[in-house]
Design a protein around this motif. Structure first.
Motif, PDB file in Angstrom:
ATOM      1  N   THR A  54       0.809  -1.216   0.000  1.00  0.00           N
ATOM      2  CA  THR A  54       0.000   0.000   0.000  1.00  0.00           C
ATOM      3  C   THR A  54       0.846   1.272   0.000  1.00  0.00           C
ATOM      4  OG1 THR A  54      -0.127   0.143   2.421  1.00  0.00           O
ATOM      5  CG2 THR A  54      -1.845  -1.157   1.284  1.00  0.00           C
ATOM      6  N   GLY A  55       2.115   1.147   0.302  1.00  0.00           N
ATOM      7  CA  GLY A  55       2.979   2.311   0.378  1.00  0.00           C
ATOM      8  C   GLY A  55       3.108   2.895   1.766  1.00  0.00           C
ATOM      9  N   LEU A  56       2.427   2.292   2.764  1.00  0.00           N
ATOM     10  CA  LEU A  56       2.500   2.831   4.117  1.00  0.00           C
ATOM     11  C   LEU A  56       3.917   2.724   4.689  1.00  0.00           C
ATOM     12  CD1 LEU A  56       1.024   4.136   6.460  1.00  0.00           C
ATOM     13  CD2 LEU A  56       0.302   1.864   7.222  1.00  0.00           C
ATOM     14  N   THR A  57       4.661   1.722   4.263  1.00  0.00           N
ATOM     15  CA  THR A  57       6.048   1.594   4.725  1.00  0.00           C
ATOM     16  C   THR A  57       6.837   2.865   4.460  1.00  0.00           C
ATOM     17  OG1 THR A  57       6.029  -0.795   4.351  1.00  0.00           O
ATOM     18  CG2 THR A  57       8.175   0.256   4.467  1.00  0.00           C
ATOM     19  N   GLY A  58       6.548   3.528   3.341  1.00  0.00           N
ATOM     20  CA  GLY A  58       7.265   4.747   2.986  1.00  0.00           C
ATOM     21  C   GLY A  58       7.025   5.894   3.937  1.00  0.00           C
ATOM     22  N   GLU A  59       6.001   5.806   4.770  1.00  0.00           N
ATOM     23  CA  GLU A  59       5.706   6.858   5.733  1.00  0.00           C
ATOM     24  C   GLU A  59       6.207   6.508   7.135  1.00  0.00           C
ATOM     25  OE1 GLU A  59       1.749   8.354   5.569  1.00  0.00           O
ATOM     26  OE2 GLU A  59       1.709   8.410   3.372  1.00  0.00           O
ATOM     27  N   LEU A  60       6.918   5.386   7.251  1.00  0.00           N
ATOM     28  CA  LEU A  60       7.434   4.931   8.535  1.00  0.00           C
ATOM     29  C   LEU A  60       8.956   5.032   8.557  1.00  0.00           C
ATOM     30  CD1 LEU A  60       5.313   1.647   8.834  1.00  0.00           C
ATOM     31  CD2 LEU A  60       4.780   3.874   9.853  1.00  0.00           C
ATOM     32  N   ASP A  61       9.497   5.165   9.745  1.00  0.00           N
ATOM     33  CA  ASP A  61      10.940   5.099   9.942  1.00  0.00           C
ATOM     34  C   ASP A  61      11.272   3.638  10.251  1.00  0.00           C
ATOM     35  OD1 ASP A  61      13.586   5.285  10.659  1.00  0.00           O
ATOM     36  OD2 ASP A  61      13.313   6.950  12.053  1.00  0.00           O
ATOM     37  N   HIS A 321      -2.654  -2.991   9.659  1.00  0.00           N
ATOM     38  CA  HIS A 321      -2.501  -1.826   8.769  1.00  0.00           C
ATOM     39  C   HIS A 321      -3.331  -0.656   9.283  1.00  0.00           C
ATOM     40  CE1 HIS A 321      -2.667   0.664   5.153  1.00  0.00           C
ATOM     41  NE2 HIS A 321      -1.680  -0.051   4.640  1.00  0.00           N
ATOM     42  N   ALA A 322      -4.558  -0.921   9.694  1.00  0.00           N
ATOM     43  CA  ALA A 322      -5.414   0.146  10.226  1.00  0.00           C
ATOM     44  C   ALA A 322      -4.801   0.759  11.474  1.00  0.00           C
ATOM     45  CB  ALA A 322      -6.800  -0.410  10.533  1.00  0.00           C
ATOM     46  N   THR A 323      -4.215  -0.075  12.313  1.00  0.00           N
ATOM     47  CA  THR A 323      -3.583   0.385  13.550  1.00  0.00           C
ATOM     48  C   THR A 323      -2.371   1.262  13.259  1.00  0.00           C
ATOM     49  OG1 THR A 323      -4.340  -1.543  14.794  1.00  0.00           O
ATOM     50  CG2 THR A 323      -2.365  -0.425  15.610  1.00  0.00           C
ATOM     51  N   ILE A 324      -1.495   0.791  12.382  1.00  0.00           N
ATOM     52  CA  ILE A 324      -0.258   1.521  12.109  1.00  0.00           C
ATOM     53  C   ILE A 324      -0.540   2.808  11.344  1.00  0.00           C
ATOM     54  CG2 ILE A 324       1.951   1.367  10.896  1.00  0.00           C
ATOM     55  CD1 ILE A 324       1.879  -1.672  11.627  1.00  0.00           C
ATOM     56  N   ALA A 325      -1.520   2.801  10.455  1.00  0.00           N
ATOM     57  CA  ALA A 325      -1.898   4.032   9.759  1.00  0.00           C
ATOM     58  C   ALA A 325      -2.406   5.073  10.750  1.00  0.00           C
ATOM     59  CB  ALA A 325      -2.949   3.737   8.700  1.00  0.00           C
ATOM     60  N   ALA A 326      -3.205   4.636  11.722  1.00  0.00           N
ATOM     61  CA  ALA A 326      -3.685   5.562  12.751  1.00  0.00           C
ATOM     62  C   ALA A 326      -2.532   6.058  13.615  1.00  0.00           C
ATOM     63  CB  ALA A 326      -4.737   4.872  13.614  1.00  0.00           C
ATOM     64  N   LEU A 327      -1.591   5.178  13.911  1.00  0.00           N
ATOM     65  CA  LEU A 327      -0.459   5.532  14.759  1.00  0.00           C
ATOM     66  C   LEU A 327       0.386   6.640  14.120  1.00  0.00           C
ATOM     67  CD1 LEU A 327       1.080   4.777  17.383  1.00  0.00           C
ATOM     68  CD2 LEU A 327       2.389   3.139  16.002  1.00  0.00           C
ATOM     69  N   CYS A 328       0.602   6.558  12.799  1.00  0.00           N
ATOM     70  CA  CYS A 328       1.467   7.535  12.138  1.00  0.00           C
ATOM     71  C   CYS A 328       0.690   8.664  11.468  1.00  0.00           C
ATOM     72  CB  CYS A 328       2.378   6.843  11.128  1.00  0.00           C
ATOM     73  SG  CYS A 328       1.567   6.239   9.639  1.00  0.00           S
ATOM     74  N   GLY A 329      -0.641   8.633  11.566  1.00  0.00           N
ATOM     75  CA  GLY A 329      -1.451   9.712  11.000  1.00  0.00           C
ATOM     76  C   GLY A 329      -1.515   9.703   9.498  1.00  0.00           C
ATOM     77  N   SER A 330      -1.404   8.514   8.893  1.00  0.00           N
ATOM     78  CA  SER A 330      -1.402   8.413   7.439  1.00  0.00           C
ATOM     79  C   SER A 330      -2.822   8.347   6.876  1.00  0.00           C
ATOM     80  CB  SER A 330      -0.628   7.161   7.003  1.00  0.00           C
ATOM     81  OG  SER A 330      -0.704   6.994   5.602  1.00  0.00           O
TER      82      SER A 330
END
Length: 366
Positions: A54-61, A321-330
């Motif tokens: 989904t590309g969410l990895t790109g918004e994480l450190d 995925h829903a959890t981590i997206a909420a965690l990083c505000g994506s």
């Protein structure tokens, strides 16, 4: 804001050998897939894969971490336990107790899993990241200091807390355990201490059968610093959010922690094979948003989620995925493919009213 994501490939390589949990193997009973353990690598591997697709990895450190050191492990686990575990691991694997088998190299992988939690907490407390998710495997919340249990071989979260306290970066810590099974290991480690508030919301009468009662509030100086919310089977989205709003968040506010850690299991999800709850991916998203807001209010956003259970290879990735997206505000989403199906299976008004009343009753006993 930066969200750290801590993982290591070797954690996917943990195996339990030829073992089937709670069912005999032989005769007409075939061994289960993936070596017999419901706790298998695919739930975590598929979560990581979904983040990438989904590309969410790109918004994480995205970070790795060293394994927890023996010094770090010894703050929680006695030498006799670590030595026995290491000897069996070196000899090809085995079991110290039932329900926590491991294959060759299991000791090193468990230390690596704990190391991810240690590094996630350290990064948050140092300000290197705002919050963090540790994709730890094997899990840890059932593990006692000298007694592995329930797929858990080392107490990942406790090891991370003790490391932070030893360095002086954290003093008061909340552990919120929303895994569907009672966090008996974490509870036992901190049962007589007042510097760590342990909160477990879990399915009543699920594993373990002999712990998790609302009356278990701690002992000695720890009296009042252990909170259990055993929910009836069938609790769904609104029940979990009611528990968060009316019990969990007020407990955290009263405690005023330096750090919040979530024992983040996804086995309260509606199609998990080891539970009978009705949470959805949106439930985990909403709980994450609430606990994130609590962290921002009470401890400058210092929040770490450490992966625990969850046994649906299909659904854990969407909950995570829903959890981590909420965690990083994506704004990146992975739409829940069974959202409509689960929506019509949520508790009806009468049962939902019962669940809310039960949570209020439990709150009155705290």
């Amino acid at each position: 804001m930066t969200t750290g994501f801590f993982w290591d490939e070797t954690c996917f390589w943990h195996a339990g050998g030829n073992y089937a949990f709670t069912v005999p193997v032989g005769g007409l009973v075939q061994p289960m897939a993936a070596g017999g353990l419901p706790e298998n690598p695919e739930t975590k591997r598929r979560l990581k894969n979904l983040l990438q697709v989904t590309g969410l990895t790109g918004e994480l450190d995205v970070r790795g971490a060293p394994a927890a050191t023996r010094e770090e492990l010894l703050r929680v686990h006695p030498a006799r336990y670590l030595d026995r575990f290491k000897a069996l691991s070196d000899a090809g694997g085995g079991e110290i107790t039932r329900a926590a088998p491991f294959a060759a190299g299991g000791y090193e992988i468990a230390a690596q899993s704990a190391g991810l939690a240690v590094a996630a907490v350290e990064a948050v407390m140092s300000g290197a990241v705002t919050n963090a998710y540790a994709l730890s495997r094997p899990p840890g919340h059932h593990c006692l200091p000298d007694h592995p249990n329930g797929f858990c071989l080392m107490a990942n979260i406790a090891i991370a807390i003790e490391a932070a306290q030893a360095k002086g970066t954290a003093e008061r810590v909340v552990v919120l355990d929303w895994d569907v099974h009672h966090g008996n290991g974490t509870e036992a480690i901190y049962y007589e201490r007042d510097d760590v508030l342990t909160i477990s919301v879990h399915q009543e009468g699920n594993f373990p059968l002999d712990t998790g009662a609302v009356e278990d509030r701690g002992a000695g100086t720890g009296k009042g610093f252990n909170v259990n919310l055993p929910l009836p089977a069938g609790a769904g989205h609104t029940a979990y959010l009611h528990a968060m709003d009316t019990v969990i968040l007020p407990q955290i506010a009263a405690f005023q922690p330096d750090l919040i850690i979530v024992a983040c299991g996804f086995d309260a999800a509606a199609i998990d094979p080891l539970a009978r709850m009705l949470a959805t991916a949106d439930t985990f998203r909403e709980m994450t948003l609430r606990i994130k807001a609590a962290a921002e209010t009470h401890c400058d956003g210092r929040l770490v989620l450490v992966h625990e259970g969850g046994y649906s290879e299909f659904y854990v990735p969407f909950c995570g995925h829903a959890t981590i997206a909420a965690l990083c505000g994506s704004s990146i989403t992975a739409p829940d493919p069974i959202a409509k199906n689960l929506a019509i299976r949520q508790p009806g008004p009468r049962f939902d009213a019962f669940l809310r009343a039960e949570i209020d009753y439990l709150a009155g006993k705290l």
